[in-house]
Design a protein around this motif. Sequence first.
Motif, PDB file in Angstrom:
ATOM      1  N   LYS A 201      32.744  15.056  27.561  1.00  0.00           N
ATOM      2  CA  LYS A 201      33.415  15.617  28.726  1.00  0.00           C
ATOM      3  C   LYS A 201      33.855  17.054  28.469  1.00  0.00           C
ATOM      4  N   ARG A 202      34.324  17.303  27.238  1.00  0.00           N
ATOM      5  CA  ARG A 202      34.798  18.651  26.910  1.00  0.00           C
ATOM      6  C   ARG A 202      33.664  19.665  26.973  1.00  0.00           C
ATOM      7  N   LEU A 203      32.451  19.188  26.694  1.00  0.00           N
ATOM      8  CA  LEU A 203      31.312  20.092  26.768  1.00  0.00           C
ATOM      9  C   LEU A 203      31.099  20.547  28.208  1.00  0.00           C
ATOM     10  N   ALA A 204      31.254  19.624  29.153  1.00  0.00           N
ATOM     11  CA  ALA A 204      31.122  19.996  30.561  1.00  0.00           C
ATOM     12  C   ALA A 204      32.161  21.027  30.941  1.00  0.00           C
ATOM     13  N   GLN A 205      33.386  20.841  30.423  1.00  0.00           N
ATOM     14  CA  GLN A 205      34.444  21.785  30.727  1.00  0.00           C
ATOM     15  C   GLN A 205      34.193  23.115  30.028  1.00  0.00           C
ATOM     16  N   ALA A 206      33.703  23.054  28.788  1.00  0.00           N
ATOM     17  CA  ALA A 206      33.448  24.287  28.041  1.00  0.00           C
ATOM     18  C   ALA A 206      32.347  25.110  28.695  1.00  0.00           C
ATOM     19  N   LEU A 207      31.311  24.410  29.185  1.00  0.00           N
ATOM     20  CA  LEU A 207      30.242  25.113  29.871  1.00  0.00           C
ATOM     21  C   LEU A 207      30.669  25.581  31.248  1.00  0.00           C
ATOM     22  N   HIS A 208      31.778  25.024  31.707  1.00  0.00           N
ATOM     23  CA  HIS A 208      32.320  25.385  33.013  1.00  0.00           C
ATOM     24  C   HIS A 208      31.319  25.081  34.123  1.00  0.00           C
ATOM     25  N   LEU A 209      30.633  23.949  33.998  1.00  0.00           N
ATOM     26  CA  LEU A 209      29.647  23.556  34.993  1.00  0.00           C
ATOM     27  C   LEU A 209      30.341  23.113  36.261  1.00  0.00           C
ATOM     28  N   LYS A 210      29.727  23.371  37.401  1.00  0.00           N
ATOM     29  CA  LYS A 210      30.359  23.113  38.701  1.00  0.00           C
ATOM     30  C   LYS A 210      29.850  21.839  39.370  1.00  0.00           C
ATOM     31  N   GLY A 211      28.626  21.436  39.068  1.00  0.00           N
ATOM     32  CA  GLY A 211      28.073  20.274  39.756  1.00  0.00           C
ATOM     33  C   GLY A 211      27.671  20.583  41.179  1.00  0.00           C
ATOM     34  N   ILE A 212      27.485  21.865  41.509  1.00  0.00           N
ATOM     35  CA  ILE A 212      27.118  22.275  42.856  1.00  0.00           C
ATOM     36  C   ILE A 212      25.790  23.019  42.781  1.00  0.00           C
ATOM     37  N   PRO A 213      24.778  22.594  43.571  1.00  0.00           N
ATOM     38  CA  PRO A 213      23.489  23.280  43.528  1.00  0.00           C
ATOM     39  C   PRO A 213      23.556  24.627  44.240  1.00  0.00           C
ATOM     40  N   MET A 214      24.019  25.643  43.546  1.00  0.00           N
ATOM     41  CA  MET A 214      24.146  26.976  44.122  1.00  0.00           C
ATOM     42  C   MET A 214      24.071  27.995  42.997  1.00  0.00           C
ATOM     43  N   ALA A 215      23.401  29.109  43.242  1.00  0.00           N
ATOM     44  CA  ALA A 215      23.298  30.156  42.222  1.00  0.00           C
ATOM     45  C   ALA A 215      23.195  31.514  42.888  1.00  0.00           C
ATOM     46  N   PRO A 216      23.855  32.539  42.314  1.00  0.00           N
ATOM     47  CA  PRO A 216      23.699  33.910  42.812  1.00  0.00           C
ATOM     48  C   PRO A 216      22.261  34.384  42.600  1.00  0.00           C
ATOM     49  N   LEU A 217      21.816  35.313  43.430  1.00  0.00           N
ATOM     50  CA  LEU A 217      20.460  35.836  43.358  1.00  0.00           C
ATOM     51  C   LEU A 217      20.484  37.287  42.862  1.00  0.00           C
ATOM     52  N   TRP A 218      19.625  37.582  41.886  1.00  0.00           N
ATOM     53  CA  TRP A 218      19.556  38.909  41.283  1.00  0.00           C
ATOM     54  C   TRP A 218      18.258  39.600  41.702  1.00  0.00           C
ATOM     55  N   ASP A 219      18.397  40.813  42.238  1.00  0.00           N
ATOM     56  CA  ASP A 219      17.243  41.624  42.604  1.00  0.00           C
ATOM     57  C   ASP A 219      17.090  42.709  41.546  1.00  0.00           C
ATOM     58  N   SER A 220      16.104  42.552  40.676  1.00  0.00           N
ATOM     59  CA  SER A 220      15.925  43.497  39.570  1.00  0.00           C
ATOM     60  C   SER A 220      15.516  44.878  40.062  1.00  0.00           C
ATOM     61  N   PHE A 221      14.833  44.957  41.215  1.00  0.00           N
ATOM     62  CA  PHE A 221      14.432  46.260  41.745  1.00  0.00           C
ATOM     63  C   PHE A 221      15.661  47.049  42.211  1.00  0.00           C
ATOM     64  N   LYS A 222      16.584  46.363  42.888  1.00  0.00           N
ATOM     65  CA  LYS A 222      17.800  47.025  43.357  1.00  0.00           C
ATOM     66  C   LYS A 222      18.869  47.108  42.278  1.00  0.00           C
ATOM     67  N   GLY A 223      18.740  46.269  41.248  1.00  0.00           N
ATOM     68  CA  GLY A 223      19.725  46.267  40.181  1.00  0.00           C
ATOM     69  C   GLY A 223      21.076  45.733  40.620  1.00  0.00           C
ATOM     70  N   GLN A 224      21.050  44.718  41.489  1.00  0.00           N
ATOM     71  CA  GLN A 224      22.308  44.143  41.966  1.00  0.00           C
ATOM     72  C   GLN A 224      22.103  42.711  42.451  1.00  0.00           C
ATOM     73  N   PHE A 225      23.222  42.004  42.600  1.00  0.00           N
ATOM     74  CA  PHE A 225      23.196  40.664  43.171  1.00  0.00           C
ATOM     75  C   PHE A 225      23.140  40.800  44.690  1.00  0.00           C
ATOM     76  N   VAL A 226      22.238  40.042  45.314  1.00  0.00           N
ATOM     77  CA  VAL A 226      21.978  40.252  46.740  1.00  0.00           C
ATOM     78  C   VAL A 226      22.275  39.031  47.611  1.00  0.00           C
ATOM     79  N   GLY A 227      22.624  37.900  47.010  1.00  0.00           N
ATOM     80  CA  GLY A 227      22.889  36.712  47.820  1.00  0.00           C
ATOM     81  C   GLY A 227      23.042  35.487  46.947  1.00  0.00           C
ATOM     82  N   VAL A 228      22.969  34.313  47.562  1.00  0.00           N
ATOM     83  CA  VAL A 228      23.027  33.057  46.820  1.00  0.00           C
ATOM     84  C   VAL A 228      21.968  32.107  47.360  1.00  0.00           C
ATOM     85  N   LEU A 229      21.541  31.206  46.516  1.00  0.00           N
ATOM     86  CA  LEU A 229      20.658  30.119  46.928  1.00  0.00           C
ATOM     87  C   LEU A 229      21.473  28.847  46.849  1.00  0.00           C
TER      88      LEU A 229
END
Length: 502
Positions: A201-229
């Motif tokens: 259980k501590r590993l889950a807390q240490a990794l700070h996992l959320k259990g939510i299928p969501m991730a920020p999106l990175w645009d390498s051409f723009k060099g910035q985060f542009v949204g979430v999936l």
Amino acid sequence: MFASGPETGHENRGVSRPLLVPMRFIWPYGGSRVFLTGSFTRWSEHIPMSPMEGCPTVFQVICSLSPGYHQFKFFVDGEWRHDDRQPFVNGNYGVVNTVFIARELDVVSQSVSPEAPSRSHMDVDDVFICSEPVPTISDADLEVSRQRAATFLSRHTAYELLPDSSKVIALDVNIAVKQAFHILHEQVNLFYELKKHAAVKRLAQALHLKGIPMAPLWDSFKGQFVGVLSALDFILILRELGNHGSNLTEEELETHTISAWKEGKVHLSRQIDGNASSYPRCLVHAGPYDSLKDVVLKILRSKVAMVPIIHSASQDGSFPQLLNLATLSEVLKCILRHFKHSSSSLPILQQPICSIPLGTWVPKIGESNVQSLAMLRPNASLGAALSLLVQADVSSIPIVDENDSLLDVYSRSDISALAKDKAYAQIRLDEMSIHQALQLCQDANSINGQRCQMCLRSDTLHKVMERLASPGVRRLVIVEAGSKRVEGIISLSDVFRLLLGV
């Protein structure tokens, strides 16, 4: 502690009784071992009570009692207790609870519960109910609670949400949608697998996992985060795959990029609700020094599960660093920690949830202009469930039987289970039932072995907040004790709308 007295029920050996009434006794305040005793056991026998499925802090037992007046008390972890939310008197055995059973031949059953009683539509004519007034909170106490909660959130920043160590995943907009689907499925799976085993259980807390299928999106051409999936993206994608007129096929998911999907999503959103305003095209994020109140308001107004915490040392925002994914659950933990030893300063915390404007409830007979609670039967199609999640703009749907008793919950995050063994490529949404879809989630998305997290209408707001602050819990279904008939649902968003008055 108690001496023997005349037996008035429970085990009437050798005594003929014309009528015995099944009574449900409830202790909703937790404990490890809970027993019931009373005048119907001659104050000598301790009857063990069992925790209710899905509500481990609620204990219950059913005893057959004769009509008349009875006294009872609870023995909780070696201490005698009474429930001050039920009728009680001072008697020969200290403070005891009381119950009166009418001497009517058509009485079948009744429940002794601290909650405001409610009836199932199956037995409304057969139950004798003695109602008690529900405590209400004054406008002044509500305002004081809101002011103090808002003050705390305004004085503390998102920096306090940063863990000592964490694992934060971002996806490049140029990877295939199919690959992203599988990556997020594995993240959700890892979270719930770790939560199952106390040793890790501590590993889950240490990794700070959320259990939510969501991730920020990175645009390498723009060099910035542009949204979430998010899970909503996958729901919309699967609905598109299920449409005969769709140009998006399962094969195309191999090469169809996230960037291409996001462009098509704007057009799709216009078809759903006539505009694209409900699907923000810009990334909603916060900085580490933004107040917790600002973080909460961004989540509520954008109707998202979390916001990325992004920091850049440059004035123009270049070279951004993704520090964390802030959730309402984490902010709620901060509130509970701060007011842990001064909960009286927030009067609303001790109010039963049925007495405050919180959550979505099943409308009572005769009520109008009330938002209805979306529910489905297990034989409904998965396609119907996904459409309801999108059109009703809800994050979960209680799945109930013909008596409206809770069987399970289908949530947006459950869509990730279809990534297992490429199940999404082998099904038709209108042919797969919710029951079949939930079988794919049997071992996933559960907390302590329970997929359905429940509470009672008599539970205090403080108790509800404690359960919602648990990792992976984002909503509680309000059920009737015993029957598990659905009475409403409370989400993390509901709690913060109440605390901030928005």
